[in-house]
Scaffold this motif. Sequence first.
Motif, mmCIF file in Angstrom:
data_model
loop_
_atom_site.group_PDB
_atom_site.id
_atom_site.type_symbol
_atom_site.label_atom_id
_atom_site.label_comp_id
_atom_site.label_asym_id
_atom_site.label_seq_id
_atom_site.Cartn_x
_atom_site.Cartn_y
_atom_site.Cartn_z
ATOM 1 N N HIS A 42 13.792 137.395 -20.749
ATOM 2 C CA HIS A 42 12.906 136.170 -21.384
ATOM 3 C C HIS A 42 13.970 135.249 -20.210
ATOM 4 C CE1 HIS A 42 11.526 139.004 -23.784
ATOM 5 N NE2 HIS A 42 12.431 138.943 -25.023
ATOM 6 N N HIS A 46 12.973 130.715 -25.525
ATOM 7 C CA HIS A 46 12.277 131.004 -26.784
ATOM 8 C C HIS A 46 13.371 131.045 -27.992
ATOM 9 C CE1 HIS A 46 14.921 134.333 -24.921
ATOM 10 N NE2 HIS A 46 14.883 134.789 -25.646
ATOM 11 N N HIS A 48 14.328 133.246 -31.481
ATOM 12 C CA HIS A 48 14.372 135.126 -32.160
ATOM 13 C C HIS A 48 14.034 135.205 -33.505
ATOM 14 C CE1 HIS A 48 15.689 137.074 -28.690
ATOM 15 N NE2 HIS A 48 16.495 136.044 -28.608
ATOM 16 N N SER A 57 10.779 137.853 -30.125
ATOM 17 C CA SER A 57 10.981 137.035 -29.517
ATOM 18 C C SER A 57 9.477 135.733 -29.224
ATOM 19 C CB SER A 57 11.716 137.060 -28.636
ATOM 20 O OG SER A 57 12.512 138.244 -28.438
ATOM 21 N N ILE A 58 9.742 135.393 -28.890
ATOM 22 C CA ILE A 58 8.364 133.687 -28.891
ATOM 23 C C ILE A 58 9.130 133.009 -27.842
ATOM 24 C CG2 ILE A 58 7.164 132.010 -30.363
ATOM 25 C CD1 ILE A 58 7.353 134.141 -33.129
ATOM 26 N N ALA A 59 8.260 132.572 -27.051
ATOM 27 C CA ALA A 59 8.176 131.605 -26.455
ATOM 28 C C ALA A 59 7.817 129.822 -27.184
ATOM 29 C CB ALA A 59 7.325 131.278 -25.430
ATOM 30 N N THR A 63 4.302 129.781 -27.651
ATOM 31 C CA THR A 63 3.771 130.382 -28.817
ATOM 32 C C THR A 63 3.500 131.975 -29.252
ATOM 33 O OG1 THR A 63 2.383 129.929 -30.187
ATOM 34 C CG2 THR A 63 3.702 128.305 -30.854
ATOM 35 N N LEU A 66 6.725 137.215 -27.417
ATOM 36 C CA LEU A 66 7.493 138.206 -25.534
ATOM 37 C C LEU A 66 8.046 139.491 -25.600
ATOM 38 C CD1 LEU A 66 9.688 134.710 -24.881
ATOM 39 C CD2 LEU A 66 7.312 135.270 -23.735
ATOM 40 N N TRP A 93 17.516 124.036 -26.728
ATOM 41 C CA TRP A 93 17.775 125.608 -25.079
ATOM 42 C C TRP A 93 19.133 125.370 -24.979
ATOM 43 C CZ3 TRP A 93 16.228 130.305 -25.390
ATOM 44 C CH2 TRP A 93 16.020 130.910 -23.553
#
Length: 109
Positions: A42, A46, A48, A57-59, A63, A66, A93
């Motif tokens: 990843h 993203h 968790h 896991s989402i971008a 959204t 992943l 991030w």
Amino acid sequence: LCSMTSPLYTSPRPSGDIVEMNVISMFYGIVIMMVYDEGTRHHLPHVHVRSAEHTASIAISTTEVLAGSLPPKKLALARAWIIIREDELVMNWELCRNHQSPIVLPPLQ
């Protein structure tokens, strides 16, 4: 942004390694966490997400899921929160990329 430092959540990986993730928000039985883990699949920003026994896991920018899965209603709530908090998540991030703890963000209301 809230000024509180995020608590850590410890999670085992399939490889047996343990990874520590920063909890950045909790709401409606959903825990949102963030870690910057170089060398994983990843590479884009993203979060968790954990809800009961489900994880994903989402971008942040799209959204997109992943990895993993969540029940549809929990996924919809997580995606709504990510959309609302996108700018703050991108800043978190960057903090993680610089090996700093991310900031705790308000829950979905």
